[in-house]
Motif scaffolding. Structure first.
Motif, short mmCIF file in Angstrom:
data_model
loop_
_atom_site.label_atom_id
_atom_site.label_comp_id
_atom_site.label_asym_id
_atom_site.label_seq_id
_atom_site.Cartn_x
_atom_site.Cartn_y
_atom_site.Cartn_z
N MET A 49 -26.92 -111.37 -63.80
CA MET A 49 -25.90 -111.77 -64.78
C MET A 49 -25.23 -113.08 -64.38
SD MET A 49 -23.99 -108.48 -66.36
CE MET A 49 -23.64 -107.60 -64.87
N ARG A 78 -24.80 -116.61 -66.32
CA ARG A 78 -23.43 -117.10 -66.56
C ARG A 78 -23.32 -118.56 -66.12
NH1 ARG A 78 -18.98 -116.64 -63.45
NH2 ARG A 78 -20.04 -115.26 -61.99
N ASN A 136 -23.21 -116.21 -71.38
CA ASN A 136 -22.43 -115.01 -71.04
C ASN A 136 -22.91 -113.77 -71.77
OD1 ASN A 136 -20.49 -115.91 -69.15
ND2 ASN A 136 -19.59 -117.13 -70.79
N THR A 163 -26.27 -109.56 -70.64
CA THR A 163 -25.56 -108.61 -69.78
C THR A 163 -26.30 -107.28 -69.61
OG1 THR A 163 -24.33 -107.88 -71.70
CG2 THR A 163 -23.25 -109.51 -70.29
#
Ligand SMILES: Cc1ncc(COP(=O)(O)O)c(C=O)c1O
Length: 432
Positions: free
Chosen positions: A111, A115, A120, A123
């Motif tokens: 993750m 990011r 973002n 996930t």
């Protein structure tokens, strides 16, 4: 009072007092062959003198230094050694205490990686049917151990996420008349259709064991499966996390089993045999490219626990790697594995009760025609015969076959293998 794993469970199992090599001995001096190295962990056998010596030396010199306060040669050398042994894209490693922690840490790294790239939304971690990647609440969401998560569903685990299972490829599961190649296409199509339905933009990583060990009873994929899985994931910008917690560090006759499938994972997790039962230690190995990009983060990542990378555990793991490399060697594990496989076939292959015998290196399973509900009886009978037996969880076409795992210590000799299979064969003939 010591709390055993199940409420009201006062296990009717021997109480052991000492061990040596492939043997554990109970309080009356009776010996039991540890046919699976515990949970595929005691890979150098019990009380290996080299590791005891290294451990004593380490503990006298330096057993703990907190990684945020001090550097240590042990952790740095262990990371460098593992990266060199991987002989692939890996550039970094760090350490945890259990396989479950390594698994979750790998997920967090995946993750973090996205990011940093400004994404973002990625996930989700996905796993496959018939899998186990840990027993923490989070790692249970992408593993398939239904019994362990049942009381957590609809509470802390969202079934809608945890049910996003990908199909694994296994020859044994193919329908009658379907070739291995056709079955591979079916599995891969279902995999990528599932991923595309969820939306690759939400998925950070996919977890897979190169050979599904205890969950399914040594399920070996089609030789092209991992190459094609990786290519499809790469095209969708999803990381492949190889769970080599069982298969790695010599168990299959390779340092890392993904090499067998000519595929480089993005992240590999290891555990169990890294400490070989002497100390809890697991590891996360990261590709150079991902690790380099994480290094631009400040601080780079927040994964880790109090004991992560402690010098005692790292020193023990270094001694384990020394013994594996210099005293045992991958070629000798492969040779022992061939002998073991031949022996299983010769001594058990013709029995009516045997459905399948399969394996690689010293990772083997014997599937019977019986149901798993008889597991406990067999374990008891094994103890009577002086052998510890490990029934797999979800084996056979319908998931309920009685299948035994055989993953003896990698130091096992030919005569000890004869003894192991002889004892198992006596259990089978008494119980059949
Ligand atoms: C393939 C695999 N991954 C992860 C784990 C979790 O490891 P641990 O029990 O050390 O947390 C296991 C444990 O059996 C395992 O077999």
């Amino acid at each position: 009072m010591y709390m055993y794993p199940f409420t009201g469970y006062q296990p009717d199992v021997p109480k052991v007092t000492h061990g040596k090599g492939i043997w554990l001995f109970d309080e009356n001096g009776k010996g039991y062959i540890d046919s699976t190295s515990g949970p595929m962990t005691v890979n150098l056998g019990h009380c290996h003198p080299d590791i005891i010596a290294a451990m004593q030396d380490q503990i006298k010199r330096l057993h703990f230094a907190y990684r945020f306060h001090f550097r240590s040669d042990e952790a740095e050398q262990l990371a460098a050694r593992l990266v060199a042994l991987s002989d692939d894209n890996k550039g970094y490693a760090f350490f945890m205490n259990s396989g479950s922690e390594a698994s979750e840490a790998a997920y967090r790294i995946a993750m973090d990686y996205f990011r940093i790239k400004g994404n973002n939304k990625k996930t989700l971690a996905l796993g496959r049917r018939i899998s186990n990647h840990g027993n923490t609440i989070q790692s249970l969401t992408y593993g398939d151990d239904r019994a362990r998560k049942v009381n957590l569903l609809n509470k802390v685990i969202d079934p809608a996420v945890s049910d996003l299972r990908l199909p694994p490829y296994y020859d044994l599961h193919k329908p009658a008349g379907c070739s291995s190649d056709e079955w591979l296409r079916v599995c891969l199509s279902e995999t990528f259709e599932t991923i595309d339905q969820i939306g690759a933009e939400h998925i950070a990583c996919v977890f897979a064991e190169p050979i599904t060990a205890s969950s399914g009873g040594v399920l070996i994929p089609h030789p092209d499966y991992f190459r094609e899985l990786k290519a499809g994931l790469k095209a969708r910008d999803i990381l492949l996390i190889a769970d080599e917690i069982v298969t790695g560090l010599g168990r299959t006759g390779e340092w890392f089993n993904m090499r067998k499938w000519e595929t480089e994972s993005d992240i590999t997790i290891i555990g169990k045999g890294l400490g070989a039962g002497f100390t809890p230690i697991s590891g996360v190995m990261i590709s150079k490219q991902i690790g380099d990009s994480l290094a631009s983060l400040s601080p780079p990542h927040f994964v880790g626990h109090t004991y992560s990378g402690n010098p005692l555990s790292a020193g023990v793991a270094l001694a384990v790697l020394d013994t594996l490399e210099n005293k045992i060697g991958m070629a000798s594990i492969r040779a022992r594995g061939s002998y073991f496989g031949r022996l299983l076939q010769e001594m058990l292959g013709d029995a009516d009760i045997i459905a399948d015998i399969r394996g690689q290196g010293l990772l083997w399973a014997v599937e019977t025609t019986l149901g798993r509900q008889r597991a406990e009886e067999f374990v008891q009978a094994g103890h009577q015969q002086g052998i510890n037996l490990y029934p797999c969880r979800l084996s056979g076409k319908d998931g309920d076959a009685l299948t035994f795992l055989f993953t003896p210590p990698l130091v096992i000799s030919e005569s000890e293998m004869d003894e192991l299979v002889g004892r198992f064969s006596r259990v089978l003939s008494r119980m059949a």
